[in-house]
Motif scaffolding. Structure first.
Motif, PDB file in Angstrom:
ATOM      1  N   UNK A  83     -36.646 -27.047   8.098  1.00 54.97           N
ATOM      2  CA  UNK A  83     -35.827 -27.712   7.831  1.00 54.97           C
ATOM      3  C   UNK A  83     -35.250 -27.790   9.467  1.00 54.97           C
ATOM      4  N   UNK A  84     -34.915 -26.823  10.557  1.00 50.00           N
ATOM      5  CA  UNK A  84     -34.828 -26.994  11.473  1.00 50.00           C
ATOM      6  C   UNK A  84     -35.033 -28.109  12.425  1.00 50.00           C
ATOM      7  N   UNK A  85     -36.858 -28.394  12.424  1.00 42.98           N
ATOM      8  CA  UNK A  85     -37.618 -29.091  13.129  1.00 42.98           C
ATOM      9  C   UNK A  85     -37.642 -30.416  12.641  1.00 42.98           C
ATOM     10  N   UNK A  86     -37.015 -30.806  11.570  1.00 46.40           N
ATOM     11  CA  UNK A  86     -37.102 -31.654  11.170  1.00 46.40           C
ATOM     12  C   UNK A  86     -36.106 -32.823  11.916  1.00 46.40           C
ATOM     13  N   UNK A  87     -34.514 -31.574  11.856  1.00 44.37           N
ATOM     14  CA  UNK A  87     -33.788 -31.628  12.489  1.00 44.37           C
ATOM     15  C   UNK A  87     -33.591 -32.430  13.925  1.00 44.37           C
ATOM     16  N   UNK A  88     -34.826 -31.211  14.588  1.00 49.62           N
ATOM     17  CA  UNK A  88     -34.554 -30.880  16.089  1.00 49.62           C
ATOM     18  C   UNK A  88     -35.354 -32.583  16.656  1.00 49.62           C
ATOM     19  N   UNK A  89     -36.386 -32.771  15.899  1.00 46.24           N
ATOM     20  CA  UNK A  89     -37.213 -33.797  15.981  1.00 46.24           C
ATOM     21  C   UNK A  89     -36.523 -35.365  16.176  1.00 46.24           C
ATOM     22  N   UNK A  90     -35.662 -35.563  14.500  1.00 53.45           N
ATOM     23  CA  UNK A  90     -35.251 -36.815  14.794  1.00 53.45           C
ATOM     24  C   UNK A  90     -34.189 -36.068  15.822  1.00 53.45           C
ATOM     25  N   UNK A  91     -33.179 -35.618  15.904  1.00 60.99           N
ATOM     26  CA  UNK A  91     -32.229 -35.869  17.491  1.00 60.99           C
ATOM     27  C   UNK A  91     -32.815 -36.144  18.264  1.00 60.99           C
ATOM     28  N   UNK A  92     -33.963 -35.532  18.827  1.00 58.15           N
ATOM     29  CA  UNK A  92     -34.395 -36.120  20.062  1.00 58.15           C
ATOM     30  C   UNK A  92     -34.725 -37.879  20.528  1.00 58.15           C
ATOM     31  N   UNK A  93     -35.319 -37.805  18.709  1.00 63.62           N
ATOM     32  CA  UNK A  93     -36.119 -39.435  18.206  1.00 63.62           C
ATOM     33  C   UNK A  93     -34.432 -40.395  18.632  1.00 63.62           C
ATOM     34  N   UNK A  94     -33.736 -39.819  17.650  1.00 67.71           N
ATOM     35  CA  UNK A  94     -32.163 -40.879  18.469  1.00 67.71           C
ATOM     36  C   UNK A  94     -31.625 -40.715  19.697  1.00 67.71           C
ATOM     37  N   UNK A  95     -31.650 -39.485  20.193  1.00 67.87           N
ATOM     38  CA  UNK A  95     -31.218 -39.381  21.613  1.00 67.87           C
ATOM     39  C   UNK A  95     -32.664 -40.438  23.126  1.00 67.87           C
ATOM     40  N   UNK A  96     -33.583 -40.881  22.590  1.00 66.42           N
ATOM     41  CA  UNK A  96     -34.977 -41.327  22.567  1.00 66.42           C
ATOM     42  C   UNK A  96     -34.618 -42.870  22.537  1.00 66.42           C
ATOM     43  N   UNK A  97     -34.271 -42.933  21.812  1.00 62.96           N
ATOM     44  CA  UNK A  97     -34.103 -44.320  20.946  1.00 62.96           C
ATOM     45  C   UNK A  97     -32.151 -45.247  21.493  1.00 62.96           C
ATOM     46  N   UNK A  98     -31.296 -43.941  21.987  1.00 59.43           N
ATOM     47  CA  UNK A  98     -30.159 -44.365  22.372  1.00 59.43           C
ATOM     48  C   UNK A  98     -31.164 -45.137  24.165  1.00 59.43           C
ATOM     49  N   UNK A  99     -31.503 -43.803  24.652  1.00 60.09           N
ATOM     50  CA  UNK A  99     -31.342 -44.354  25.821  1.00 60.09           C
ATOM     51  C   UNK A  99     -32.455 -45.536  26.006  1.00 60.09           C
ATOM     52  N   UNK A 100     -33.283 -45.671  25.268  1.00 57.90           N
ATOM     53  CA  UNK A 100     -34.220 -47.479  25.721  1.00 57.90           C
ATOM     54  C   UNK A 100     -33.045 -48.403  25.212  1.00 57.90           C
ATOM     55  N   UNK A 101     -32.298 -48.472  24.505  1.00 59.12           N
ATOM     56  CA  UNK A 101     -31.042 -49.243  24.673  1.00 59.12           C
ATOM     57  C   UNK A 101     -30.058 -49.418  25.350  1.00 59.12           C
ATOM     58  N   UNK A 102     -30.036 -48.505  26.483  1.00 61.70           N
ATOM     59  CA  UNK A 102     -29.112 -48.138  27.245  1.00 61.70           C
ATOM     60  C   UNK A 102     -29.477 -49.315  28.912  1.00 61.70           C
ATOM     61  N   UNK A 103     -30.793 -48.704  29.053  1.00 64.45           N
ATOM     62  CA  UNK A 103     -31.802 -48.940  29.511  1.00 64.45           C
ATOM     63  C   UNK A 103     -32.374 -49.945  29.747  1.00 64.45           C
ATOM     64  N   UNK A 104     -32.429 -50.445  28.171  1.00 61.68           N
ATOM     65  CA  UNK A 104     -32.729 -52.276  28.184  1.00 61.68           C
ATOM     66  C   UNK A 104     -31.880 -52.777  27.308  1.00 61.68           C
ATOM     67  N   UNK A 105     -32.138 -54.367  28.181  1.00 70.63           N
ATOM     68  CA  UNK A 105     -30.777 -55.070  27.630  1.00 70.63           C
ATOM     69  C   UNK A 105     -30.760 -55.945  26.500  1.00 70.63           C
ATOM     70  N   UNK A 106     -29.772 -55.836  25.798  1.00 74.64           N
ATOM     71  CA  UNK A 106     -30.338 -56.753  24.667  1.00 74.64           C
ATOM     72  C   UNK A 106     -30.918 -58.705  24.724  1.00 74.64           C
ATOM     73  N   UNK A 107     -31.811 -58.760  24.065  1.00 77.88           N
ATOM     74  CA  UNK A 107     -32.377 -59.950  24.501  1.00 77.88           C
ATOM     75  C   UNK A 107     -31.117 -61.121  24.719  1.00 77.88           C
ATOM     76  N   UNK A 108     -31.040 -62.026  25.462  1.00 79.03           N
ATOM     77  CA  UNK A 108     -30.396 -63.053  25.923  1.00 79.03           C
ATOM     78  C   UNK A 108     -29.132 -62.522  26.348  1.00 79.03           C
ATOM     79  N   UNK A 109     -29.077 -61.526  26.684  1.00 78.63           N
ATOM     80  CA  UNK A 109     -27.386 -61.123  27.008  1.00 78.63           C
ATOM     81  C   UNK A 109     -28.003 -60.598  28.302  1.00 78.63           C
ATOM     82  N   UNK A 110     -28.285 -60.845  29.366  1.00 84.53           N
ATOM     83  CA  UNK A 110     -28.685 -60.867  31.055  1.00 84.53           C
ATOM     84  C   UNK A 110     -29.784 -62.635  31.050  1.00 84.53           C
ATOM     85  N   UNK A 111     -28.906 -63.001  31.859  1.00 87.35           N
ATOM     86  CA  UNK A 111     -29.486 -64.366  31.597  1.00 87.35           C
ATOM     87  C   UNK A 111     -29.277 -65.072  33.746  1.00 87.35           C
TER      88      UNK A 111
END
Length: 113
Positions: A83-111
């Motif tokens: 239970x704790x591993x699944x929760x921790x891995x999900x938290x890591x995955x969310x943090x990675x996704x958040x970092x990716x979205x911060x580092x990568x601008x949304x399509x069409x937002x930069x021109x």
């Protein structure tokens, strides 16, 4: 004892190995083969996770002379560990996704004008 390990890349890899097939027992060399990590990385992680109660372990019941190799120490996730591993891995995955979205601008937002 309960707590949470530092979720390093290597700890995540080891945990994923156990979570993928939570009902299986794995021994150290098997974890090394599955993750590609060296023993000096894998065994301290296994010990830390066992100390936190996420894993439990035991020696196989074989005669080393009969099987031609040393006994293996098998590790498996505890129910709390799963239970704790699944929760921790999900938290890591969310943090990675958040970092990716911060580092990568949304399509069409930069021109260029």
């Amino acid at each position: 004892m309960s707590g949470e390990p530092r979720m390093t890349v290597t700890t995540v890899e080891v945990l994923q190995t156990f979570v993928r097939d939570a009902s299986s027992e794995r021994y150290g060399l098997e974890v090394m083969a599955l993750t590609g990590l060296p023993s000096g990385t894998v065994f301290p992680i296994l010990a830390r996770l066992e100390g936190l109660g996420w894993l439990e372990s035991g020696w196989e019941d074989v005669d080393p002379a009969a099987v031609g190799r040393p006994q293996r120490r098998y590790y498996r996730l505890t129910q709390e560990g799963l239970e704790r591993a699944e929760a921790a891995l999900a938290k890591v995955a969310r943090a990675r996704e958040k970092r990716r979205s911060v580092l990568r601008p949304a399509p069409g937002s930069v021109g260029f004008s």
